[in-house]
Write a protein that holds these residues in place. Structure first.
Motif, mmCIF file in Angstrom:
data_model
loop_
_atom_site.group_PDB
_atom_site.id
_atom_site.type_symbol
_atom_site.label_atom_id
_atom_site.label_comp_id
_atom_site.label_asym_id
_atom_site.label_seq_id
_atom_site.Cartn_x
_atom_site.Cartn_y
_atom_site.Cartn_z
ATOM 1 N N CYS A 120 0.853 -1.190 0.000
ATOM 2 C CA CYS A 120 0.000 0.000 0.000
ATOM 3 C C CYS A 120 0.894 1.247 0.000
ATOM 4 C CB CYS A 120 -0.879 -0.015 1.241
ATOM 5 S SG CYS A 120 -1.896 1.458 1.460
ATOM 6 N N PRO A 121 0.648 2.202 -0.919
ATOM 7 C CA PRO A 121 1.497 3.397 -0.962
ATOM 8 C C PRO A 121 1.318 4.339 0.232
ATOM 9 C CG PRO A 121 -0.223 3.515 -2.629
ATOM 10 C CD PRO A 121 -0.327 2.174 -1.993
ATOM 11 N N VAL A 177 -4.842 -5.065 -1.012
ATOM 12 C CA VAL A 177 -6.005 -5.937 -1.110
ATOM 13 C C VAL A 177 -6.608 -5.731 -2.497
ATOM 14 C CG1 VAL A 177 -8.315 -6.363 -0.158
ATOM 15 C CG2 VAL A 177 -6.434 -5.767 1.365
ATOM 16 N N PRO A 178 -6.907 -6.825 -3.235
ATOM 17 C CA PRO A 178 -7.420 -6.666 -4.599
ATOM 18 C C PRO A 178 -8.630 -5.728 -4.717
ATOM 19 C CG PRO A 178 -6.898 -8.961 -4.188
ATOM 20 C CD PRO A 178 -6.729 -8.224 -2.880
ATOM 21 N N GLN A 179 -9.507 -5.730 -3.739
ATOM 22 C CA GLN A 179 -10.700 -4.872 -3.786
ATOM 23 C C GLN A 179 -10.340 -3.383 -3.802
ATOM 24 O OE1 GLN A 179 -13.415 -5.574 -0.567
ATOM 25 N NE2 GLN A 179 -14.870 -4.039 -1.264
ATOM 26 N N PHE A 212 -4.235 -0.100 -2.764
ATOM 27 C CA PHE A 212 -4.292 0.189 -1.324
ATOM 28 C C PHE A 212 -4.665 -1.053 -0.528
ATOM 29 C CE2 PHE A 212 -5.450 3.969 -3.753
ATOM 30 C CZ PHE A 212 -4.396 4.785 -3.412
ATOM 31 N N CYS A 213 -4.523 -0.960 0.789
ATOM 32 C CA CYS A 213 -4.855 -2.088 1.656
ATOM 33 C C CYS A 213 -6.277 -1.987 2.203
ATOM 34 C CB CYS A 213 -3.861 -2.176 2.814
ATOM 35 S SG CYS A 213 -4.004 -0.792 3.971
ATOM 36 N N ARG A 236 -9.885 3.076 3.840
ATOM 37 C CA ARG A 236 -9.309 4.206 4.578
ATOM 38 C C ARG A 236 -8.089 4.769 3.854
ATOM 39 N NH1 ARG A 236 -5.085 4.822 8.059
ATOM 40 N NH2 ARG A 236 -5.257 6.517 9.558
ATOM 41 N N CYS A 237 -7.158 3.896 3.448
ATOM 42 C CA CYS A 237 -5.965 4.370 2.750
ATOM 43 C C CYS A 237 -6.321 4.943 1.381
ATOM 44 C CB CYS A 237 -4.946 3.242 2.622
ATOM 45 S SG CYS A 237 -4.067 2.915 4.178
ATOM 46 N N ALA A 238 -7.309 4.339 0.697
ATOM 47 C CA ALA A 238 -7.752 4.879 -0.584
ATOM 48 C C ALA A 238 -8.333 6.280 -0.391
ATOM 49 C CB ALA A 238 -8.773 3.952 -1.219
#
Length: 71
Positions: free
Chosen positions: A3-4, A11-13, A17-18, A21-23
């Protein structure tokens, strides 16, 4: 792929990102303008007075066309 934002496994979904929240953190950074490419601001380039390829100067108010409009 990590995750950047937090370096956890992606995570593929939410790839790359993981989590959502990170997205969302990344989206917030884009919307605030935190990601920029270094260089001369576009405003300075547009106002340099150099004619465009059609032989007339670009519109000073930021429009796409400096020619008069048809009635």
């Amino acid at each position: 792929m990590a995750c950047p934002i937090c370096n956890k496994a992606g995570v593929p979904q939410y790839r790359p990102f993981c989590s959502k929240r990170c997205a969302d953190i990344d989206l917030g950074r884009w919307l605030r303008g935190a990601y920029v490419i270094p260089g001369q601001p576009l405003d300075d380039l547009a106002s340099d007075g150099v004619p465009d390829g059609e032989g007339h100067e670009k519109n000073r108010d930021g429009g796409l066309d400096s020619r008069g409009k048809r009635p």
